[in-house]
Design a protein around this motif. Structure first.
Motif, PDB file in Angstrom:
ATOM      1  N   ILE A  41     -12.172 -25.850  53.168  1.00 24.82           N
ATOM      2  CA  ILE A  41     -12.882 -26.200  51.933  1.00 24.82           C
ATOM      3  C   ILE A  41     -14.177 -25.397  51.877  1.00 24.82           C
ATOM      4  O   ILE A  41     -15.012 -25.489  52.789  1.00 24.82           O
ATOM      5  N   LEU A  62     -10.538 -34.013  49.154  1.00 22.91           N
ATOM      6  CA  LEU A  62      -9.665 -32.974  49.702  1.00 22.91           C
ATOM      7  C   LEU A  62      -9.615 -33.052  51.225  1.00 22.91           C
ATOM      8  O   LEU A  62      -8.561 -32.834  51.830  1.00 22.91           O
ATOM      9  N   PHE A  90      -9.503 -24.422  49.571  1.00 21.73           N
ATOM     10  CA  PHE A  90      -9.999 -24.910  48.285  1.00 21.73           C
ATOM     11  C   PHE A  90     -11.433 -24.415  48.098  1.00 21.73           C
ATOM     12  O   PHE A  90     -12.274 -24.600  48.981  1.00 21.73           O
ATOM     13  N   HIS A 150      -7.277 -21.864  46.124  1.00 23.19           N
ATOM     14  CA  HIS A 150      -7.379 -22.544  44.833  1.00 23.19           C
ATOM     15  C   HIS A 150      -8.840 -22.801  44.496  1.00 23.19           C
ATOM     16  O   HIS A 150      -9.612 -23.230  45.361  1.00 23.19           O
ATOM     17  N   LEU A 204      -3.218 -30.568  43.088  1.00 20.57           N
ATOM     18  CA  LEU A 204      -2.924 -30.582  44.518  1.00 20.57           C
ATOM     19  C   LEU A 204      -1.437 -30.379  44.780  1.00 20.57           C
ATOM     20  O   LEU A 204      -1.054 -29.764  45.773  1.00 20.57           O
ATOM     21  N   ALA A 214      -0.839 -26.827  44.773  1.00 28.39           N
ATOM     22  CA  ALA A 214      -1.325 -26.238  46.015  1.00 28.39           C
ATOM     23  C   ALA A 214      -0.334 -26.460  47.150  1.00 28.39           C
ATOM     24  O   ALA A 214      -0.089 -25.565  47.967  1.00 28.39           O
TER      25      ALA A 214
END
Length: 287
Positions: A104, A133, A180, A211, A246, A249
């Motif tokens: 992240i 996340l 992410f 993403h 998600l 993803a």
């Protein structure tokens, strides 16, 4: 003035300012605190503290974004921190996806403060997303754009320019299942470097899905800035409503797991429709 204690705070405050100028706004708050709505209770905390008036509120009644906005204004108490973690876990449990290892990347540049009319909202959405996340993965590495570690349920003060490329490289070196990027898309240190890194790692054969999620004021917002053509940005106003993003993803990270998650989403609806048809058939047969 005291006879107006059953009125809303704003109404009695208006009457005080016109007819009872010898009284204070703090007195109005003390009189009407039992009439305050949930939104007023959290919104008036600074005024309550300054007026030395106790106005209790229940953190469980507010979403994670609102709690983060509050924490930036009043500080992050242990009770708020615990509630933020609880909400992240509860929301993650309702989502159809799970990752083994997630990276992240959190934009903590000055632009994430947002406009004065919505101060701290972009960074608050990003922090709520970070927590959520992280809970969708068995383990997660969270890195801020300024190089700091950004653990869940912690405040980070936005400051400086936006430099995301170095953080992306650091995360990709760890070989996560997915990365992410939580940003408003305003990269300026330097502009375009993130896209250059993405193109370079793809040429090197690194296919880790990347993403971008961008905090916005409303779900219908358009025109968000994508850092890279190969990494389209998805607008997010409510982190708890990010399920489809998600799922996409997960499909990119692992097709079989993505298909299983999708089936898990649609199976209850299919079974519910089947049960409804059977009930209607029985009713029709009886009639």
């Amino acid at each position: 003035l005291a006879t107006g204690r059953v009125l809303p705070f704003e109404t009695l405050e208006g009457l005080r300012s016109r007819f009872h100028r010898d009284k204070t706004s703090a007195e109005v708050l003390a009189l009407t605190k039992s009439q305050l709505t949930a939104g007023q209770k959290i919104g008036l905390q600074r005024k309550a503290a300054e007026s030395d008036v106790a106005v209790d509120f229940d953190p469980a009644k507010y979403d994670a974004v609102r709690l983060y906005v509050y924490a930036y204004e009043m500080g992050l108490s242990e009770a708020i921190r615990e509630e933020l973690l609880r909400k992240a876990r509860a929301t993650a449990e309702r989502l159809p996806v799970r990752f083994e290892y997630a990276g992240i990347l959190l934009d903590v540049s000055a632009s994430m403060v947002g406009h004065e009319t919505q101060a701290q909202r972009p960074i608050s959405v990003a922090l709520a997303l970070r927590d959520l996340l992280a809970e969708t993965a068995e383990r997660a590495t969270i890195v801020a754009s300024d190089g700091r570690v950004a653990p869940a349920a912690e405040l980070i003060e936005p400051a400086g320019d936006t430099s995301l490329a170095t953080g992306l490289i650091a995360l990709l070196r760890r070989e996560p299942d997915v990365v992410f990027v939580l940003t408003d898309g305003y990269e300026n240190a330097p502009a375009g470097r993130f896209a250059e890194v993405v193109r370079a790692v793809r040429r090197m054969g690194v296919e880790t899905p990347i993403h971008q999620f961008s905090p916005v004021f409303a779900a219908e917002a358009r025109g968000i800035r994508s850092l890279c053509d190969a990494v389209p940005g998805l607008p997010v106003s409510k982190p708890e409503a990010i399920g489809l993003g998600l799922l996409k993803a997960l499909f990119e990270a692992d097709v079989e797991r993505g298909a299983a998650a999708l089936l898990g989403m649609v199976r209850p609806a299919i079974e519910g429709n089947r049960d409804a048809r059977r009930i209607e058939e029985v009713k029709h047969g009886v009639s």
